[in-house]
Design an enzyme around this catalytic site. Sequence first.
Site, PDB file in Angstrom:
ATOM      1  N   ASP A   1      -6.439  -4.342  11.195  1.00 58.31           N
ATOM      2  CA  ASP A   1      -5.285  -3.464  11.385  1.00 58.31           C
ATOM      3  C   ASP A   1      -5.102  -3.160  12.867  1.00 58.31           C
ATOM      4  O   ASP A   1      -5.996  -3.398  13.685  1.00 58.31           O
ATOM      5  CB  ASP A   1      -5.526  -2.161  10.612  1.00 58.31           C
ATOM      6  CG  ASP A   1      -4.248  -1.381  10.318  1.00 58.31           C
ATOM      7  OD1 ASP A   1      -3.158  -1.823  10.731  1.00 58.31           O
ATOM      8  OD2 ASP A   1      -4.349  -0.329   9.668  1.00 58.31           O
TER       9      ASP A   1
ATOM     10  N   CYS B   1       0.824  -1.208   0.000  1.00 60.74           N
ATOM     11  CA  CYS B   1       0.000   0.000   0.000  1.00 60.74           C
ATOM     12  C   CYS B   1       0.863   1.265   0.000  1.00 60.74           C
ATOM     13  O   CYS B   1       1.992   1.262   0.494  1.00 60.74           O
ATOM     14  CB  CYS B   1      -0.916  -0.001   1.216  1.00 60.74           C
ATOM     15  SG  CYS B   1      -2.273   1.194   1.074  1.00 60.74           S
TER      16      CYS B   1
END
Length: 214
Positions: free
Chosen positions: A133, A10
Amino acid sequence: MSANVRVKICGLTRPQDIDAVVAAQAAYGGLVFFPKSPRAVSIAQARDLSLASPVGLARVGLFVNPDDALLDAVLAEVPLDILQLHGTESPGRVSELRARHGLPVMKAVGVAGPEDLGALTTYGSVADMLLVDAKPPRDAVLPGGNGLAFDWRLIAGRRWPVPWMLAGGLTPDNVREAILLTGATQVDVSSGVESAPGVKDADAIARFTAAAKG
């Protein structure tokens, strides 16, 4: 099992980042549309990066509490395959955006303790994929990309209604352990493969992906 682990890199910002992701055989490339992030890209940058991505690399757009105007502006110019919502979007908003744009939605959920696991079940009923996360610190400017991990034992052996991806503090040195501990079949990394904030390191990307795939 390990060779089938799918990797998302990412926060890509440069053409050579796409090259590195493709060379490492990652499955997903992430573009960040959040101005406060050191990895943020403009619509023009994102368009060029997206168009440079080969078939087979899933292009993920990361948004934080986006309004319709931003999403419309981005999607008018940038070919994306998945929308990643990394803010405080409600389950209703997730459903709304899936219907409005016709794209799969990945919802990030921050985990710090057992009390956060219920949200994964809730969002798992409306999103196409979950990103598990680490919950950011209270004073954090960024909702992710902070290089923090959480106690992976919290999710060991757990399953949700949709596919999920592990994120938060992963590096080439610990991703293997994280996969073995959680059973994750997909992993996401951003700051863990950088030489400086927002600057991806091709060698680190290669090492991370190789370690993830075991």
